[in-house]
Structure formats: structure tokens, C-alpha cells
Motif scaffolding. Structure first.
Motif: not given
Length: 335
Positions: A173-177
Motif C-alpha cells: 500500500q505504501r508503494v501504491f500510495s
């Protein structure tokens, strides 16, 4: 209840090789939402009443598409991803139950779709998903050369919904965000820029690491394939006879099932009754025709009767209850 957007297209849906495609849009209509995601063919059926609100953010180039989609209504989706591509993603916030394929999405889930497979996705009442779509040859080559893993075999071994560790989900989720936060700057650089090459390496590695971390689950989820088959048959039958929608009795005879079984299938898969689903598929077709037409085209009553609504006051009541506006308002706003 449901609204349906039938925009499934034929032909090839291929991710770009060099050019960059960026989309960032908000929609107040499920028809617009279904059309907003590039390179996909989609059919959306809204299952909950109220004014729709959704968003799509997408960035695609060099055989990779990254997108995030949010919706404030429960929607039943039938979709086809870009050709010869794997789909790997994680859900974000949700309110209520959702199914990816025939499996319920639990906390800390990894959601996947094998290449050239049809997606059936029933979203939660309030939903968000972040997804990577990666050309099969790129993902398989990276897995073999960099991580020494057989992606093809791995996809055959896992289920469409698997559980990940909380740490792994947080990492994805951090990568996508980080991508979607910096979406406009990312779209301004060229595909050969070091920043883009670094990011695509990071997203491929993150997706493959998530796949590799999946542990077989001993607990089996209840199978809803038969129930989903019943729902799909009812949908096909309804669209095939717009002037004379099938009755519940006719459907039971054609499918050789009881009324109780029919109701159970719909409640299990979609959380609505077959009567509501049949009516609202037809209401959506009226809406789609109204959005395409102008004041000089055929009357609203003519369009309504084409989809089997013969009592105009009752039709208007159903329409306003589902969409929050009268048929005349839909036409005047889009004229």
C-alpha cells in the motif's frame, strides 16, 4: 438493487509499450466509472441505492498499468483486463463484504487475476483497491532472472484471494500510495527517465515478493460458483428479452431450481433479491439510452416501454428511488 453499465467491448486491449497514459478522474455516474479505466472492458452493476460517487487514477506505460479505484456504492463488476497481463493488488478501505471471483475478501488480502481470465468482482458498500497490471512476459522474465521464481507455476498454485502478513500489505500500500500521490510529476517524465525505471522495478519486485510470501491456507472458503452461475444466467436472460422480462417462475423452470434456491443464490452473491436485480438492470438500460439520446429523439415513455416498463408512474418512482432523480432530469442534465 442495481444499475448496470454494459460496455464490454471486443478486440484487443493492450497496454502501451512506450507512450504514457495518465487518467485521474472523479465520476458521479456508474456508467462514467465503468468507462474511466483505460485498457479494460467493463460491465458495472450498482447494487446499492443512492447517488454514485467514484474515482479512478491510472498510469500506464511499457507494459505496466497501475491504478486505484474508489466507489461509494456496492457494485457487481464483470471485466476483462488488458490482454496477456497478470493482475495483482490489495484492497484499501472497505465497508461491508466483498467477493473477488468466487472468494470473499478478508483483511490483509492479496487479490490476483491470471492472464486472459474474466474478472467478477462484487465490491463492498464503500471500497478502494490498488492494482498493478503487468504484461505476462515482463513479469515472468523478471521473476526468473531476478528472483529465481516461476511466475506461471505460482499463479497456478495460488487462489484469487490469499492472505498476506500485515507488514507485507502495508508495504504494498505504501508503494501504491507513493505513486498516486506523485501521479502528475510521474506523468511528466519520459519512460526512459531513471525515476520511472526505479519505480517500475520497485512495483514488480513488490508484487512478486507478495506472491512469493503467500502461505497455503488450510481453511477452505465456501464455494459460490454455482450461485454465481445462476446470477449470470438470470442476467443474460433478462437482457435477451427487454420487452418481456422473465418472471421468477419462468426462471425457476428454465434453471430447474426452486424459488428458494434462486433467492438464496442472489442473496449469497449480491445481497439483493432476483426481482430487484432484474428490475434495476432494465432501469439502467433506460438510463443508458437517455444519456445517449437528445430531446429530439424518442420519448422517455418509448425508451421505458422498450425495456418492459409499461406503467409510467411506477417506472418513474422506481427510477427516482434508484438514481435520485427523475428520468426527465437525467435527460435534461445530459442534453
Amino acid at each position: 438493487m442495481g444499475i448496470s453499465a454494459n460496455i464490454m467491448s471486443t478486440g484487443h486491449r493492450t497496454l502501451p509499450d512506450q507512450s504514457m497514459s495518465m487518467v485521474r478522474t472523479r465520476s458521479d455516474d456508474v456508467l462514467q466509472q465503468a468507462e474511466a479505466l483505460p485498457f479494460w472492458s467493463q460491465d458495472y452493476t450498482q447494487l446499492s441505492t443512492g447517488r454514485f460517487s467514484g474515482s479512478v487514477e491510472s498510469l500506464a506505460t511499457k507494459g505496466i498499468q497501475l491504478f486505484r479505484e474508489t466507489m461509494n456504492c456496492s457494485v457487481d463488476e464483470i471485466a476483462s483486463a488488458p490482454d496477456n497481463s497478470y493482475v495483482i493488488g490489495v484492497p484499501g478501505r472497505t465497508t461491508g463484504h466483498s467477493h473477488w471471483g468466487t472468494m470473499r475478501i478478508e483483511d490483509h488480502a492479496l487479490i490476483t487475476l491470471d492472464q486472459n481470465a474474466e474478472l467478477i468482482f462484487r465490491t463492498a458498500q464503500d471500497s478502494e483497491i490498488s492494482v498493478a497490471v503487468i504484461q505476462a512476459d515482463r513479469l515472468e522474465a523478471y521473476g526468473e532472472q531476478i528472483l529465481e521464481m516461476d511466475v506461471r507455476s505460482l499463479f497456478r498454485a495460488i487462489r484469487p484471494v490469499e492472505r498476506l502478513s500485515e507488514e507485507r500489505v502495508d508495504s504494498m500500500q505504501r508503494v501504491f500510495s507513493s505513486l498516486f500521490h506523485d501521479l502528475p510529476p510521474m506523468a511528466m517524465i519520459t519512460v526512459t527517465h531513471p525515476a520511472w525505471r526505479y519505480f517500475e522495478d520497485e512495483i514488480i519486485n513488490e508484487c512478486l515478493s507478495a506472491l512469493k510470501s503467500v502461505k497455503p491456507q488450510s481453511q477452505r472458503q465456501p464455494d459460490i460458483r454455482i450461485h454465481r452461475y445462476i446470477v449470470n444466467r438470470v442476467r443474460e436472460r433478462t437482457l435477451a428479452s427487454p420487452l418481456c422480462p422473465p418472471s421468477i417462475g419462468e426462471l425457476c423452470i428454465e434453471l430447474n431450481i426452486s424459488r428458494r434456491t434462486l433467492n438464496h443464490a442472489f442473496m449469497r452473491v449480491l445481497g439483493v433479491t432476483p426481482v430487484s436485480y432484474i428490475r434495476n438492470i432494465r432501469l439502467n438500460r433506460v438510463r443508458a439510452d437517455l444519456l445517449k439520446s437528445t430531446h429530439s429523439d424518442c420519448a422517455i415513455s418509448t425508451i421505458a416501454m422498450h425495456w418492459g416498463f409499461w406503467h409510467m408512474s411506477l417506472f418513474s418512482r422506481y427510477y427516482k428511488a434508484l438514481f435520485g432523480e427523475l428520468p426527465s432530469e437525467t435527460r435534461s442534465l445530459r442534453a
